[in-house]
Design an enzyme around this catalytic site. Structure first.
Site, PDB file in Angstrom:
ATOM      1  CG  ASP A   1      -2.336   0.457   0.848  1.00  0.00           C
ATOM      2  OD1 ASP A   1      -2.724   0.302  -0.325  1.00  0.00           O
ATOM      3  OD2 ASP A   1      -3.037   0.973   1.731  1.00  0.00           O
TER       4      ASP A   1
ATOM      5  CG  ASP B   1     -10.056  -6.856  12.787  1.00  0.00           C
ATOM      6  OD1 ASP B   1     -10.770  -5.930  13.218  1.00  0.00           O
ATOM      7  OD2 ASP B   1      -8.979  -7.175  13.323  1.00  0.00           O
TER       8      ASP B   1
END
Length: 1118
Positions: free
Chosen positions: A393, A821
Site C-alpha cells: 500500500d 476485521d
C-alpha cells in the site's frame, strides 16, 4: 440453472445490464500498450497488432512471457501499460517461472529474443551444433529457409519443435479464426468459461454446469445414468448413482470434541452461583448505605453495578465451549487419491488465494515480509491451486525488489523444504531454531543441502539489507546521467548564451533503467505515497498443471522433487489525492477484486506481513472444515494468533492466551469466533455479501420457536438449489441491473462469482451432503493467464472503481472503523453465516507482537477505539438481525462496550486512596455479611479461573498476566479510546493511527531490548497518577492510624487491602517505567521513600487527629 439463479442462466449476462435511474460508468475493454527495452538500450513499442503478428502463431506459453516479464500499470483516466522488463532485480534469476528470468539470447544477427526453453528453463537447441536460436527465427528457418541451420548450414534433423505446445494453445485455436481471436478469445467472450472442453480434452464441468441445460442433480450432485456428456464415449460419467454412494462408507473430515461434563457442568454451576451471589451482594450494598461517607458509598455502588454487568456480558458467551479436530488423511483420500471420477489422482481441492498486506517498509522490514512470502510459497498445498498476492500500500520500490529477491530465492528454498519436509518453512525461523535440526532426518545429503541453503540464505539476507542503499545509489547515478544529458542539450540549443542550472525531478529508478511508477524516494507528482498509479507485477507466473521434477545437476539434488512454484503477484493499488482509500480494508478489497480476475480461488487466506506459516499443513486443516458436510455455510475459519519474540514472563500479556484459548473456543460453540484480522481462511462468496445456502429455511424471528418469520412459498425451486442470494431481495431473481451497481462494471469480476461459488462447495460424495459438487470437477487445469486479464486486474484496483458500488458497505472488508476485521466478521454472522475456530496441534501461524510498553498501549488503543466506533454505529449488536443467536449477540455487544468499563475502573482505583485520605470506607463497618459476600465472590472467581484453565489449557500465570494488563489497559488506552470515540461521534474528529512497528530481529546482543526501552506517551499519565496517589494514601493512612487516639484499624485494613490490589495489578506497568533492571539508580528509591514519609507527616500536621494539636498526638517511643 440453479447455481446462479439470482443472476442469469448465462453468467455473461451479469454485466450487460445497468441501473436505469443512475447508469454506471460505461465499461470499455482495457487496451494494453506494450513497451520493451532491448539489450542495445533502445525502446520498442508494441501495439496489440504488433504483438499479434509476433506471437499469433506461437503457443501460449511463449505469449505468457509478456505477462511474467511485464509490469502492468494504469489507473484513472490513463492507459493501461505493460512495460516489458529485461530484469527485475540486479542479481541473475534462473527459475523459468520467475519474472525477468535469464536465458540465452538468439544468435541470429539483429535478434535479441530468448531461445526456446523447456519447463525447467533449459535451452532447447534444435541442431546438434548447439546453435542458439529463438522460436521465431527457427520457424522462419524451417518454413522459408529450407530447414537449414543458420549456424552449421546443415539441414535440421528434427523440425517438429514448431508443433510443441499445440496442446496448450488458447481455447478456440483448434478451429479457424484470426490470430487475434485465438489469442484474445477469453477477452472477447463475456464468459470466461467459454470452453466446451478443457486443454486436456476432458469435459469442462464449469461450462456444463453454468451454460447448458444438463440433467445435473443440483444440491446432491450425481451424474446422469448414461454418463454421456459430449465426450462421444460411453462411461465417461462413471455411472455413479445414489445407491452407490449410500453404500460407500462416508468419513467426516472434522470432529467436534465436547468439553468433558466433569469440567463443564461445575463451570456452568459456578457461573450460576456467582450470578446469584452478585445479585444478593449488590442488593445488600444498595440497602446498607454508609451515612458517614455517602459520596464514597455512591461511587462504589455504581462502579460495582457496572462491573457485574460487564462480567455478565463476558461470561455468558462462555457457556458452550468446544474443541475441534481434523483428519488430514481423510482429506487426502477424498481429494487426492485415484477414484473412478478422478483416475489420475490429481488434486481435487479448490483454489486458494493468500493475501499478504504491507504498507511501510520502514516499519515493516522487507526481510520480515520476504520470509512470510517464502513460507507461503513452500506450503503443503497443491502448487497449481495456490496463489500469493502481496499488497504494497506504500508503492515502494524497496518492497517490490525485496519480493523479487524472495521469488528468486524460492527457487532454492521451496524444493529444499519439499525434499526434506522442513518445518517451519520460514527460513529465518528455521535457521534460528534452538533444537537439533537433524532430528528425524534420514536422507544422507541433508547436511550438505542444509549447509548450502543456509549459505544462500545468508547471502539473500545481505542482498535484502543492502537494497535501500542499492536503490539510492542507482537512482543517484541515473539522475546524474539525466542531468548531464540535459546540460548537453542546453548547450546545443543555446550556443553562447548564459546557461541556467538544470533542474530535473529526482526519480527512483528500477534495475532495468526505467522510472519506478510507484512512490519515489523524493516525492513528486504521480509518485507520492498518496498519489501513484496502480501496479501489478507477476513475479512468478502460474505453474504447469503437471508436476515438474528437478535433476541432480543443479545446486542440490532434486530428482523426484517437484520444483514448481505457486503464482506470486505484486499489487500496489492506485492512489490519488481526493479519494478516501480506506487504509487496510481498501487494500484488501483491491486484492479481492484483482485475485478474482487473475486466479479466482474459491477461498482466501489473509496474513499480516509478519505472520508466517508455521505449520505447512495449516491450509489443509482449514480446508477440512470448508469441505466437510455443512461446510458450505461456513464464512471463515479463524486460526489462533501465536507470537514469537515475547519475553519469557510475558509482562504485558502479549500472547493474549485468555482471549485466543478461552473466549474464542467458547464462541466456537455458538455461531463461531470473531474475525481478528489475520490468520483467517475466508469463503470468497461470503466476502461478496451473499447469504449462506439454505438461509431461508433456517431464518426465524428473535425467538424462532415462538414467533417465526413468515416466508413466501416458492414451490418450484427447492431452497437448497439457491446458492447466490442477498438477503434484502425476496424475489426469485435478483434484479440484474443492480449487479454492476453492487460489484462494479468489470465483466471478468462478475463472471467469476458463480464459478467461485461452485468451486467452493463441499464434495458431493454422499447423499447427505447438500449443495455439493461432483468428485473430480476441479482436476481440470486453470484458465491461462494472459495480458488482457492482467490489464483487467489493473482496472479493478483503480481508485475510482468502487464509486457507486457496495464495496466496503456490504461487499468485502467493511469500511468506517479502525477495527475493520471485527466489523467484517460481524456482518457475515449477521447474515446467518457461521465460522469455526481451528486450533492445530502445531501452531498454524506465528507472528510478532510489540513488547515495548508504549507500542503495546498504542496497539490496545487502536483496538479499543474501533470498539467504541462499533458501539456508536449501525454495527452495534443491539441492532443485529434475528439470524444472530442471542449469546453471539451478547458477545458482539461486549466487544463494543468493554472500553467504557475504563471510566468506572479508574474511579474504583481511586476509591482506596480516597478512603485512606478521608478515614472512611465504602461500607459503614467491616461486618461479617460484607466479608462473607466478598469471600464467596472471590472464591467463585478463582474457581472459575481454575476451570477455564482446565478446559482451555492455559496456565495460571497467563491468566494472572491477563488480569494485570486488563487493569493497565483499562486505566490508560481504553479511557483514551472512549474520549476519541466520543469526539468522532460528537464533533466529527477523525482518528488516525500509525502502524505498529514490526521487529526485524536486528539487535543480536539483546533479544528483548525493546522491552526495556521507555518511550513517553500521554497514555501513561492515568496509571502513574493512580500508583502515586495510592502509595501516598497508604502512607497517610498508616500515619493517621498510628497517631490517632482511637485507631480505626478496620478502615485502614480495608483501604490498604484494595490499594495493594490496585498496585499488584499495576506492577508490570511500574517495571516498564523503570527500564532495564539494574539501570535505575538507587538514589531514586531512597528519594521516593523520603518523599512519601515527608508527605505523610505533612498531612498529619495539616489535619491532625481529633483532640490533638501536635504532630504524633499521644504516640511516643517507649
Amino acid at each position: 440453472m440453479a447455481s446462479n439463479k439470482h443472476f442469469s442462466k448465462i453468467p455473461s449476462n451479469l454485466s450487460n445490464n445497468s441501473d436505469a435511474n443512475d447508469p454506471p460508468r460505461p465499461y470499455v475493454p482495457n487496451t494494453v500498450t506494450f513497451a520493451r527495452r532491448t539489450n542495445s538500450g533502445r525502446y520498442v513499442n508494441y501495439s496489440r497488432d504488433d504483438l499479434d503478428s509476433e506471437i499469433g502463431s506461437v503457443d501460449f506459453n511463449n505469449y505468457t512471457q509478456y505477462v511474467s516479464n511485464s509490469m502492468f500499470t494504469g489507473g484513472f483516466n490513463s492507459t493501461t501499460k505493460a512495460h516489458l522488463m529485461d530484469k527485475v532485480i540486479e542479481t541473475e534469476t534462473n527459475h523459468p517461472q520467475m519474472a525477468g528470468a535469464k536465458g540465452s539470447s538468439c544468435a541470429i544477427p539483429g535478434c535479441d529474443a530468448k531461445v526456446m526453453t523447456d519447463g525447467r528453463g533449459q535451452d532447447l537447441l534444435p541442431c546438434e551444433c548447439d546453435f542458439k536460436i529463438c522460436r521465431d527465427c527457427f520457424v522462419d528457418a524451417v518454413k522459408t529457409g529450407g530447414g537449414i541451420c543458420p549456424g552449421c548450414k546443415e539441414p535440421y534433423k528434427n523440425t517438429d519443435m514448431t508443433d510443441q505446445g499445440d496442446q496448450q494453445r488458447l481455447p478456440g485455436g483448434e478451429g479457424g479464426g484470426s490470430k487475434m481471436e485465438r489469442r484474445l478469445s477469453l477477452m472477447k467472450s463475456n464468459n470466461k468459461s467459454a470452453m466446451v472442453r478443457s486443454q486436456t480434452g476432458d469435459f469442462d464441468q464449469n461450462q456444463w454446469l453454468f451454460e447448458t441445460s444438463g440433467t445435473y442433480g443440483y444440491g446432491n450432485a450425481f451424474w446422469t445414468k448414461d454418463g454421456n456428456f459430449g465426450s462421444g464415449k460411453d462411461g465417461d460419467g462413471d455411472n455413479m448413482e445414489t445407491q452407490d454412494l449410500m453404500n460407500k462408507p462416508w468419513k467426516p473430515l472434522t470432529r467436534k470434541l465436547n468439553i468433558p461434563a466433569a469440567v463443564l457442568s461445575p463451570y456452568r454451576l459456578l457461573i450460576l452461583i456467582r450470578v446469584v451471589v452478585l445479585a444478593l451482594f449488590l442488593s445488600w450494598r444498595i440497602k446498607h448505605q454508609n451515612q458517614d461517607a455517602i459520596w464514597l458509598w455512591g461511587m462504589s455502588v455504581v462502579c460495582e453495578l457496572w462491573f457485574a454487568f460487564s462480567w455478565l456480558l463476558d461470561q455468558l458467551p462462555k457457556l458452550c465451549p468446544v474443541n475441534r479436530s481434523t483428519d488430514l488423511q481423510v482429506l487426502k483420500e477424498k481429494f487426492e487419491t485415484p477414484t473412478p471420477s478422478n483416475p489420475t489422482g490429481k488434486s481435487d481441492l479448490p483454489g486458494l488465494d493468500v493475501f499478504v498486506s504491507t504498507a511501510d517498509p520502514e516499519k515493516e522490514p522487507p526481510l520480515v515480509t520476504a520470509n512470510t512470502i517464502l513460507s507461503i510459497l513452500a506450503a503443503d498445498y497443491p502448487c497449481e491451486k495456490l496463489a500469493c498476492y502481496v499488497s504494497d500500500d506504500g508503492g515502494a520500490l524497496l518492497t517490490f525488489e525485496a519480493m523479487a529477491e524472495a521469488a528468486s530465492f524460492a527457487n532454492i528454498w521451496v524444493p529444499f523444504c519439499r525434499k526434506h519436509a522442513i518445518e517451519p518453512r520460514n527460513p529465518d525461523s528455521y535457521f534460528s531454531l534452538k533444537r537439533d535440526p537433524y532430528k528425524n532426518k534420514v536422507k544422507p545429503d541433508f547436511v550438505k543441502d542444509r549447509r548450502r541453503v543456509k549459505r544462500e540464505y545468508d547471502e539473500f539476507k545481505v542482498r535484502i539489507n543492502s537494497l535501500p542503499d542499492s536503490i539510492r545509489r542507482r537512482s543517484d547515478a541515473y539522475h546524474a546521467r539525466e542531468e548531464i544529458k540535459a546540460m548537453k542539450m542546453q548547450r546545443q540549443n543555446r550556443d553562447d548564451e548564459l546557461l541556467e542550472p538544470v533542474k530535473i525531478k529526482k526519480a527512483t529508478w528500477m534495475a532495468d533503467g526505467t522510472h519506478w511508477p510507484g512512490t519515489w524516494l523524493t516525492s513528486a507528482s504521480d509518485h507520492a505515497k498518496g498519489d501513484h498509479a496502480g501496479i501489478i507485477q507477476v513475479m512468478l507466473k502460474p505453474p504447469s498443471d503437471e508436476p515438474l521434477h528437478g535433476d541432480s545437476e543443479g545446486f542440490i539434488d532434486l530428482n523426484d522433487v517437484d520444483i514448481r512454484l505457486p503464482l506470486l503477484v505484486y499489487v500496489s493499488r492506485e492512489k490519488r489525492p481526493g479519494y478516501d482509500h480506506n487504509k487496510k480494508a481498501g487494500a484488501m478489497n483491491a486484492l479481492v477484486r484483482a485475485s478474482a480476475v487473475m486466479s479466482n480461488g474459491a477461498f482466501i487466506l489473509n496474513l499480516d506481513c509478519d505472520h508466517y506459516i508455521y505449520n505447512s499443513e495449516a491450509m489443509r486443516e482449514g480446508m477440512c472444515f470448508m469441505m466437510d458436510r455443512g461446510g458450505d455455510r461456513l464464512c471463515y475459519v479463524q486460526f489462533p494468533q501465536r507470537f514469537e519474540g515475547i519475553d519469557p514472563s510475558d509482562r504485558y500479556a502479549n500472547h493474549n492466551t485468555v482471549f485466543f484459548d478461552v473466549n474464542m473456543r467458547a464462541l466456537d460453540g455458538l455461531m463461531g469466533p470473531v474475525y481478528v484480522g489475520t490468520g483467517c481462511l475466508f469463503r470468497r462468496i461470503a466476502l461478496y455479501g451473499f447469504d449462506p445456502p439454505r438461509s431461508r429455511e433456517r431464518s426465524s424471528g428473535c425467538c424462532g420457536c415462538c414467533f417465526p418469520r413468515s416466508k413466501k412459498k416458492k414451490n418450484h425451486i427447492p431452497e437448497e438449489n439457491i446458492a447466490l442470494r442477498m438477503g434484502e431481495y425476496d424475489d426469485e431473481e435478483m434484479s440484474l441491473y443492480l449487479v454492476p451497481k453492487k460489484f462494479g462494471n468489470s465483466t471478468f469480476l462478475l463472471d467469476s462469482i458463480p464459478v467461485a461459488e461452485f468451486q467452493g462447495r463441499p464434495l458431493a460424495d454422499h447423499p447427505s451432503v447438500k449443495n455439493g459438487r461432483p468428485p473430480g470437477a476441479l482436476t481440470i487445469p486453470r484458465e491461462l493467464l494472459d495480458a488482457s486479464t492482467v490489464a483487467e486486474a489493473i482496472a479493478v484496483i483503480s481508485c475510482w472503481y468502487e464509486d457507486k458500488t457496495e464495496w466496503g458497505s456490504r461487499i468485502g472488508w467493511i469500511y468506517g472503523s479502525v477495527t475493520e476485521d471485527v466489523v467484517t466478521g460481524y456482518r457475515m454472522h449477521n447474515r446467518g453465516w457461521k465460522s469455526v475456530y481451528c486450533v492445530t496441534k502445531r501452531d498454524a501461524f506465528r507472528g510478532t507482537a510489540p513488547i515495548n510498553l508504549t507500542d503495546r498501549l498504542h496497539q490496545v488503543l487502536r483496538w479499543a477505539t474501533g470498539s467504541v466506533e462499533i458501539f456508536f454505529s449501525r454495527n452495534n449488536a443491539l441492532l443485529a438481525s434475528p439470524k444472530m443467536k442471542i449469546l453471539q449477540r451478547i458477545a458482539y455487544l461486549n466487544v463494543g462496550i468493554y472500553p467504557f468499563t475504563s471510566i468506572f475502573l479508574i474511579v474504583y482505583c481511586f476509591l482506596p486512596a480516597l478512603s485512606l485520605f478521608s478515614g472512611q470506607f465504602i461500607v459503614q463497618t467491616l461486618n461479617v455479611t460484607f466479608l462473607v459476600y466478598l469471600l464467596i465472590i472471590s472464591i467463585t472467581l478463582c474457581l472459575l479461573a481454575l476451570l477455564e484453565i482446565k478446559w482451555s489449557g492455559i496456565s495460571l500465570e497467563e491468566w494472572w498476566r491477563n488480569e494485570q494488563f486488563w487493569l493497565i489497559g483499562g486505566t490508560s488506552a481504553h479511557l483514551a479510546a472512549v474520549l476519541q470515540g466520543l469526539l468522532k461521534v460528537i464533533a466529527g474528529v477523525e482518528i488516525s493511527f500509525t502502524l505498529t512497528t514490526k521487529s526485524g530481529g536486528d539487535d543480536v546482543d539483546d533479544e528483548f531490548a525493546d522491552l526495556y526501552m521507555v518511550k513517553w506517551t500521554s497514555l501513561m499519565i492515568p496509571p502513574i497518577t493512580i500508583m502515586m496517589v495510592n502509595l501516598i494514601a497508604i502512607a497517610v493512612g498508616f500515619s493517621r492510624t498510628i497517631y490517632a487516639v482511637v485507631p480505626q484499624w478496620s478502615k485502614l485494613i480495608g483501604g490498604v487491602f484494595f490499594s495493594f490490589w490496585v498496585l499488584a495489578h499495576l506492577y508490570p506497568f511500574a517495571k516498564g517505567l523503570m527500564g532495564r533492571r539494574g539501570r535505575t539508580p538507587t538514589i531514586v528509591y531512597v528519594w521516593a521513600g523520603l518523599i512519601a514519609i515527608t508527605i505523610s507527616l505533612l498531612w498529619v500536621a495539616i489535619n491532625p487527629p481529633a483532640g490533638n494539636t501536635e504532630i504524633g498526638g499521644s504516640f511516643s517511643f517507649p
